[in-house]
Scaffold this motif. Structure first.
Motif, PDB file in Angstrom:
ATOM      1  N   SER A 128       9.725   6.502   4.292  1.00  0.00           N
ATOM      2  CA  SER A 128      10.011   5.912   3.046  1.00  0.00           C
ATOM      3  C   SER A 128       9.164   6.132   1.947  1.00  0.00           C
ATOM      4  N   THR A 129       9.788   6.307   0.760  1.00  0.00           N
ATOM      5  CA  THR A 129       9.054   6.825  -0.282  1.00  0.00           C
ATOM      6  C   THR A 129       9.146   6.132  -1.431  1.00  0.00           C
ATOM      7  N   VAL A 130       7.877   5.724  -2.317  1.00  0.00           N
ATOM      8  CA  VAL A 130       8.017   5.148  -3.530  1.00  0.00           C
ATOM      9  C   VAL A 130       8.209   6.004  -4.667  1.00  0.00           C
ATOM     10  N   CYS A 155      -7.681   4.145  -3.955  1.00  0.00           N
ATOM     11  CA  CYS A 155      -8.745   4.656  -2.810  1.00  0.00           C
ATOM     12  C   CYS A 155      -8.162   6.006  -2.376  1.00  0.00           C
ATOM     13  N   GLY A 156      -9.311   6.836  -1.825  1.00  0.00           N
ATOM     14  CA  GLY A 156      -9.034   7.873  -1.085  1.00  0.00           C
ATOM     15  C   GLY A 156      -8.821   9.277  -2.137  1.00  0.00           C
ATOM     16  N   ASN A 157      -8.204  10.103  -1.469  1.00  0.00           N
ATOM     17  CA  ASN A 157      -7.892  11.325  -2.356  1.00  0.00           C
ATOM     18  C   ASN A 157      -6.836  11.123  -3.699  1.00  0.00           C
ATOM     19  N   VAL A 158      -6.238   9.980  -3.725  1.00  0.00           N
ATOM     20  CA  VAL A 158      -5.581   9.950  -4.878  1.00  0.00           C
ATOM     21  C   VAL A 158      -6.533   9.567  -6.115  1.00  0.00           C
ATOM     22  N   GLN A 214      -2.886  17.113  10.779  1.00  0.00           N
ATOM     23  CA  GLN A 214      -2.757  18.676  10.699  1.00  0.00           C
ATOM     24  C   GLN A 214      -4.231  19.038  10.969  1.00  0.00           C
ATOM     25  N   CYS A 215      -5.060  18.267  10.927  1.00  0.00           N
ATOM     26  CA  CYS A 215      -6.601  18.753  11.095  1.00  0.00           C
ATOM     27  C   CYS A 215      -7.062  18.379  12.635  1.00  0.00           C
ATOM     28  N   ILE A 216      -6.607  19.449  13.403  1.00  0.00           N
ATOM     29  CA  ILE A 216      -6.972  19.244  14.748  1.00  0.00           C
ATOM     30  C   ILE A 216      -8.579  19.759  15.051  1.00  0.00           C
ATOM     31  N   PHE A 268     -16.455   8.683   3.753  1.00  0.00           N
ATOM     32  CA  PHE A 268     -15.890   8.194   2.416  1.00  0.00           C
ATOM     33  C   PHE A 268     -14.928   7.608   2.173  1.00  0.00           C
ATOM     34  N   VAL A 269     -13.883   8.125   2.514  1.00  0.00           N
ATOM     35  CA  VAL A 269     -12.268   7.708   2.269  1.00  0.00           C
ATOM     36  C   VAL A 269     -12.351   6.191   2.734  1.00  0.00           C
ATOM     37  N   THR A 270     -12.848   6.291   3.994  1.00  0.00           N
ATOM     38  CA  THR A 270     -12.670   4.728   4.892  1.00  0.00           C
ATOM     39  C   THR A 270     -13.466   3.670   4.204  1.00  0.00           C
ATOM     40  N   ILE A 280       0.800  -1.013   0.111  1.00  0.00           N
ATOM     41  CA  ILE A 280      -0.120   0.044  -0.036  1.00  0.00           C
ATOM     42  C   ILE A 280       0.888   1.259  -0.115  1.00  0.00           C
ATOM     43  N   ILE A 281       0.834   1.922  -1.073  1.00  0.00           N
ATOM     44  CA  ILE A 281       1.463   3.363  -0.901  1.00  0.00           C
ATOM     45  C   ILE A 281       0.785   4.462  -0.364  1.00  0.00           C
ATOM     46  N   GLY A 282       1.367   4.859   0.842  1.00  0.00           N
ATOM     47  CA  GLY A 282       0.550   5.821   1.723  1.00  0.00           C
ATOM     48  C   GLY A 282      -0.044   5.477   2.809  1.00  0.00           C
ATOM     49  N   GLY A 283       0.196   6.180   4.049  1.00  0.00           N
ATOM     50  CA  GLY A 283      -0.210   5.431   5.125  1.00  0.00           C
ATOM     51  C   GLY A 283      -1.327   6.616   5.888  1.00  0.00           C
TER      52      GLY A 283
END
Ligand SMILES: Cc1cc2nc3c(=O)[nH]c(=O)nc-3n(C[C@H](O)[C@H](O)[C@H](O)COP(=O)(O)OP(=O)(O)OC[C@H]3O[C@@H](n4cnc5c(N)ncnc54)[C@H](O)[C@@H]3O)c2cc1C
Length: 416
Positions: free
Chosen positions: A85-87, A294-297, A45-47, A306-308, A8-11
């Motif tokens: 770590s970056t792909v 899935c998600g914002n990508v 960052q969305c507190i 909705f992302v979940t 999975i790319i992105g946590g």
């Protein structure tokens, strides 16, 4: 070469939910690759509150919502997480090139890949504003990161361009921190943010919203000194002699988000002209078999719930793919017609065996309208009290509907 069942790319919230769902469905070799120092993505960052009303039936902060999923994946024997770590490259044979402090520079092969890289903000370069290039101009999300994660308030007299949710949330946040927010200008005759954010972030703090306005000049030598806004007509052309000048030291840009799809493009995944994300089927599989998104990508979301739910499906189907099961039958296109920007999934298999939850966005706000879905003799009408481009709509195509659908499905919105 190192190999894994699912990479999975992105946590962020999408990657975490997809990993947990894949583990729940019997996959024991899942790797999350996250370039940040911790998982959670943009949520960290969305507190503010407002996350999780659908998923957990309670209102959580962004980090609070992220933590619920971090707790599910951390110490899960099926899931390994590589942080920082970056792909840097993805090939269509499902080989990834990764740079990681622990592992160095390496190639990994996956049986299935889930793309969950999120999105990035459009910058000043993407819009045409005349004037100088002084200090004091930030993307709204960048200013949010400075404030909420680094404790740094970027300015004291602020104007915001664009009424997307990040801009609205930052209007409230900067006001609460003692800055004076002089206004928000929006090019369109309606806001691009959620109705609740207009109320809670602008109206409750008496911050003016200038609809059908844009910034026409930026003034300042080294630091920002003034901005000029002007009214626009229905064709978004500036109306002469409507200028208003504001003395500010900070301009925040909230002018749109773009799915982070460089890796997808390089791998040759077909992208959609409207969403700027991958074209997917009802299993959230892209045009390359075994690569899911899935998600914002995939498309920009306003609600993390909705992302979940989307990531849950991508995680589930990635496991099914490894087990040899994918969509069945020929592909039927979902076509966005009058008044609809896009419908996702963009293609569905004729013999789909379960209900399909479709996501769509309209092009303009409507009250008391119908969403009409047609395919040959099949027609379904869904009544809506109001729809707006800022709010993603959901329509379920039931198995009984799918049995009647054998050719392209056309979607439109009509006022009653
Ligand atoms: C400012 C803001 C306010 C919001 N407010 C609300 C709200 O009040 N309520 C609500 O429900 N929703 C809200 N949302 C929406 C919701 O939170 C997001 O849509 C959702 O969290 C996106 O999750 P994601 O996993 O798709 O993306 P992200 O959270 O962006 O995660 C993507 C992850 O991928 C990583 N990554 C990217 N490229 C690579 C690579 N090449 N290699 C390794 N890792 C990579 C990134 O570092 C990041 O951690 C808000 C969103 C924003 C931006």
């Amino acid at each position: 070469m190192e190999t894994h069942d699912i990479v999975i790319i992105g946590g962020g919230s999408a990657g975490l939910a997809a990993a947990y769902q894949a583990s729940q469905n019997g996959c024991h070799d899942i790797l999350i690759i996250e370039q940040g120092v911790e998982c959670g993505g943009i949520l960290q960052q969305c507190i503010h509150n407002g996350f999780g009303l659908h998923t957990f039936k309670e209102e959580l902060s962004g980090p609070g919502y992220a933590q619920r999923f971090i707790d599910r994946v951390e110490n899960n024997p099926d899931i390994d997480i590589w942080l920082e770590s970056t792909v840097i490259e993805m090939r269509n044979d499902k080989t990834l090139t990764v740079v990681s402090p622990k592992k160095g520079y390496l190639e990994i092969h996956a049986k299935a890949i889930i793309l969950a890289m999120g999105c990035r903000e459009r910058t000043r370069g993407a819009i045409d504003i005349k004037g100088t290039r002084p200090n004091g101009i930030y993307n709204a999300g960048q200013a949010q990161k400075f404030l909420n994660l680094d404790g740094y308030l970027v300015g004291k007299r602020v104007f915001i361009l664009g009424s997307g949710d990040i801009g609205l949330i930052m209007a409230r946040r900067m006001t609460l921190e003692g800055a004076k927010v002089l206004g928000v200008a929006e090019l369109m005759p309606y806001s691009n943010g959620l109705a609740r954010n207009i109320k809670q972030c602008l109206e409750d703090f008496d911050i003016p919203l200038y609809l059908s306005h844009t910034i026409t000049k930026i003034i300042g030598k080294d630091n920002l000194e003034k901005i000029v806004i002007s009214q626009v007509d229905e064709n978004r052309q500036v109306i002469p002699d409507t200028e208003m000048e504001f003395e500010v030291d900070t301009l925040l840009l909230s002018v749109g988000l773009i799915p982070e799809n460089k890796l997808s493009e390089d791998a040759g995944i077909k992208l959609h002209s409207q969403t700027k994300g991958a074209i997917v089927d009802e299993c959230y599989m892209t045009s390359i078999p075994g690569i899911f998104a899935c998600g914002n990508v995939l498309h920009v979301h306003d609600l993390v719930d909705f992302v979940t739910s989307e990531a849950n499906k991508a995680g589930y189907w990635a496991v099914k793919y490894i087990q040899g099961q994918t969509g069945d039958g020929h592909l039927i296109n979902q076509i966005a017609n009058n008044g609809i920007s896009y419908v996702l999934p963009q293609v569905i298999h004729e013999n789909a065996q379960a209900d399909i939850e479709c996501s769509l966005r309209v092009q303009a706000p409507h009250k008391d309208c119908q969403i009409i879905i047609k395919s040959g003799d099949f027609q379904k009408i869904v009544k809506k009290r109001s729809v707006a481009p800022a709010e993603m709509e959901k329509v379920i195509l039931r198995v009984a509907d799918l049995k009647q659908i054998h050719q392209d499905i056309e979607w439109e919105v009509r006022e009653c």
